[in-house]
Scaffold this motif. Sequence first.
Motif, PDB file in Angstrom:
ATOM      1  N   TRP A   1       5.811   5.311   2.258  1.00 25.63           N
ATOM      2  CA  TRP A   1       6.870   4.304   2.166  1.00 25.63           C
ATOM      3  C   TRP A   1       7.476   4.058   3.537  1.00 25.63           C
ATOM      4  CZ3 TRP A   1      11.779   3.533   3.588  1.00 25.63           C
ATOM      5  CH2 TRP A   1      12.448   2.435   3.040  1.00 25.63           C
ATOM      6  N   GLN A   2       7.749   5.119   4.298  1.00 25.55           N
ATOM      7  CA  GLN A   2       8.375   4.960   5.605  1.00 25.55           C
ATOM      8  C   GLN A   2       7.480   4.164   6.555  1.00 25.55           C
ATOM      9  OE1 GLN A   2      11.166   6.913   7.298  1.00 25.55           O
ATOM     10  NE2 GLN A   2      11.792   8.308   5.685  1.00 25.55           N
ATOM     11  N   GLU A   3       6.191   4.430   6.505  1.00 28.07           N
ATOM     12  CA  GLU A   3       5.261   3.678   7.343  1.00 28.07           C
ATOM     13  C   GLU A   3       5.273   2.204   6.959  1.00 28.07           C
ATOM     14  OE1 GLU A   3       0.497   3.589   8.568  1.00 28.07           O
ATOM     15  OE2 GLU A   3       1.294   5.220   7.324  1.00 28.07           O
ATOM     16  N   MET A   4       5.299   1.929   5.662  1.00 24.87           N
ATOM     17  CA  MET A   4       5.364   0.550   5.191  1.00 24.87           C
ATOM     18  C   MET A   4       6.649  -0.120   5.685  1.00 24.87           C
ATOM     19  SD  MET A   4       7.148  -1.440   2.819  1.00 24.87           S
ATOM     20  CE  MET A   4       7.758  -0.231   1.630  1.00 24.87           C
ATOM     21  N   ALA A   5       7.789   0.550   5.544  1.00 23.85           N
ATOM     22  CA  ALA A   5       9.072  -0.023   5.951  1.00 23.85           C
ATOM     23  C   ALA A   5       9.136  -0.250   7.454  1.00 23.85           C
ATOM     24  CB  ALA A   5      10.220   0.878   5.507  1.00 23.85           C
TER      25      ALA A   5
ATOM     26  N   HIS B   1       1.731  -9.163  13.212  1.00 25.02           N
ATOM     27  CA  HIS B   1       0.618  -8.351  12.709  1.00 25.02           C
ATOM     28  C   HIS B   1       1.137  -7.176  11.883  1.00 25.02           C
ATOM     29  CE1 HIS B   1      -3.322  -6.375  12.658  1.00 25.02           C
ATOM     30  NE2 HIS B   1      -2.696  -5.271  13.015  1.00 25.02           N
ATOM     31  N   ARG B   2       2.142  -6.493  12.408  1.00 26.69           N
ATOM     32  CA  ARG B   2       2.665  -5.313  11.712  1.00 26.69           C
ATOM     33  C   ARG B   2       3.389  -5.674  10.417  1.00 26.69           C
ATOM     34  NH1 ARG B   2       6.201  -1.550  15.277  1.00 26.69           N
ATOM     35  NH2 ARG B   2       6.272  -0.483  13.263  1.00 26.69           N
ATOM     36  N   LEU B   3       4.171  -6.749  10.447  1.00 24.59           N
ATOM     37  CA  LEU B   3       4.904  -7.073   9.215  1.00 24.59           C
ATOM     38  C   LEU B   3       3.958  -7.564   8.125  1.00 24.59           C
ATOM     39  CD1 LEU B   3       5.543 -10.388   8.649  1.00 24.59           C
ATOM     40  CD2 LEU B   3       6.944 -10.053  10.680  1.00 24.59           C
TER      41      LEU B   3
ATOM     42  N   GLN C   1       3.714  -5.784   4.581  1.00 28.11           N
ATOM     43  CA  GLN C   1       3.799  -6.485   3.303  1.00 28.11           C
ATOM     44  C   GLN C   1       2.602  -6.160   2.418  1.00 28.11           C
ATOM     45  OE1 GLN C   1       6.492  -8.754   2.236  1.00 28.11           O
ATOM     46  NE2 GLN C   1       5.433  -7.976   0.432  1.00 28.11           N
ATOM     47  N   ALA C   2       1.411  -6.078   3.037  1.00 32.74           N
ATOM     48  CA  ALA C   2       0.218  -5.714   2.269  1.00 32.74           C
ATOM     49  C   ALA C   2       0.347  -4.306   1.714  1.00 32.74           C
ATOM     50  CB  ALA C   2      -1.027  -5.819   3.157  1.00 32.74           C
ATOM     51  N   ALA C   3       0.892  -3.399   2.526  1.00 28.47           N
ATOM     52  CA  ALA C   3       1.100  -2.024   2.061  1.00 28.47           C
ATOM     53  C   ALA C   3       2.115  -1.983   0.930  1.00 28.47           C
ATOM     54  CB  ALA C   3       1.559  -1.144   3.217  1.00 28.47           C
ATOM     55  N   ASP C   4       3.144  -2.816   1.014  1.00 27.65           N
ATOM     56  CA  ASP C   4       4.163  -2.874  -0.032  1.00 27.65           C
ATOM     57  C   ASP C   4       3.544  -3.274  -1.365  1.00 27.65           C
ATOM     58  OD1 ASP C   4       6.750  -2.744  -1.093  1.00 27.65           O
ATOM     59  OD2 ASP C   4       7.150  -4.854  -0.657  1.00 27.65           O
TER      60      ASP C   4
END
Length: 349
Positions: free
Chosen positions: A187-191, A164-166, A170-173
Motif C-alpha cells: 500500500w505504501q509503495e502504491m501511495a 509515469h509513477r502516478l 493508479q494501476a497498483a491501486d
Amino acid sequence: MTMVFNGDHCGSAVSGIIAECQQTIRPALRVAVDSLPVSVRRVVGYHFGWEDAQGRSAPTAEGGKMVRPALTLLSARAVGGQASDVVLAAVAVQLVHEFTLLHDDIMDDDRLRRHRPAAWVVFGVPAALLAGDALWALALHLMSESKRHPTDGRDIGILISALHRLTAGQAADIDLSQRNRVSASEWQEMAADKTGALMGAACALGALSSGGSSAQIRYLQQVGEHLGVAFQCVDDLLGIWADPNVTGKPVGNDVVRRKRTLPVVAALLSGTTAGEELERLYRLNRTLTPHEAVRATELIEDAGGRSWVRQQAKDHTQQAIQCLHKTGLLPEVVTALSELANTLTGRPR
C-alpha cells in the motif's frame, strides 16, 4: 506577483497561504484552459467549477484548493525565488492533478466531485476521459514553453517521471483493490507513486525553477513525497469516516466495494477477532449491503485500522518536516511549509 510570507503570516493562517497561491495561479490556469478545443474546454470548465453543465458562469464554485501549486510556489520561495519564476510549472502541476481526478472518478465510480455530479456523469465517460488526456498534454506543452529559467529539460523530466509513477500507482491501486491479501508495504509503495510522486514533483519544480541547489531540490522533493503518503492516509480515512457535506464526495463507496484502502489493510493484518470477521466480509464476491457496510466500518475501527492510519499520517508528516530542516532553506518559508503540511494532513476525519 511576488509572494511574501513573514513570520506572522506563516504562523497564523495557512488559509492565507492557499488564498494567495490561488490568486497567483488561477488567472494563468484559466488562460491555459482557454487554449483547449471548445468541446474539451466545456468539460474542463465544468470540472474546475468555473461553469455549470450548460456552460454558464458559476463564479461561486472555484474548484479545489490547489494545494500542489501552493507547494510549488512555497518551494520556490524556500530557495529565494519568486512566484513569477514558477507560475507555468505550478499551473502544469495542477493540470496533471485535475487529469487524475477526472480519470479517478470514472475508475472509482464516484458520482460526486466538489459537491456536484462528476464530469463523467454529466458529459459521459468518453468526454471526461478525453478532457483528462487533454489536461496532461497541456501540462507538458506548458512546461516545454517555459524558457524564463533554462533547466536543461530537467523540469519536463521531473513532470514526466511523476506522470509515469502516478500511472503506475493508479494501476497498483486497482490491482490491490481486487486482491484478497495486501501488505502495508505494498500500500505504501502504491501511495508513494499515486499521490506522493506529483506532490514531490510540485516541490522539486519550485526549487529547480528558482535556482535551488541539487540538495535543496532533492530534499524538497522528499518533503512532497512524504506529504503525499500522509495525504493519501488521510484521504483513505476520509473515504470511510468523513462527512460528505465537507468533502463534496461520496463516503462509504470504498467499504461497499470492499476496496482495500489502508485502514482496511491495517485491520485485516491486525490479528484481532474484529479483523477476522472483517476478512470474512471482504471475501464476499459482491458489493456489501448497507448493513454489512456499517458493520465493516465498525470492525475496521475495532481492529485498530483507523488509529494506525492516523499514526502513519503523523509519522510521514513529521518526516516531511524533518526534510525541510536538512539544507539551507529560508526559515520563514520552512515555517510556512511546516504549517501547510500539518494542516493538510490534519483534515477533518
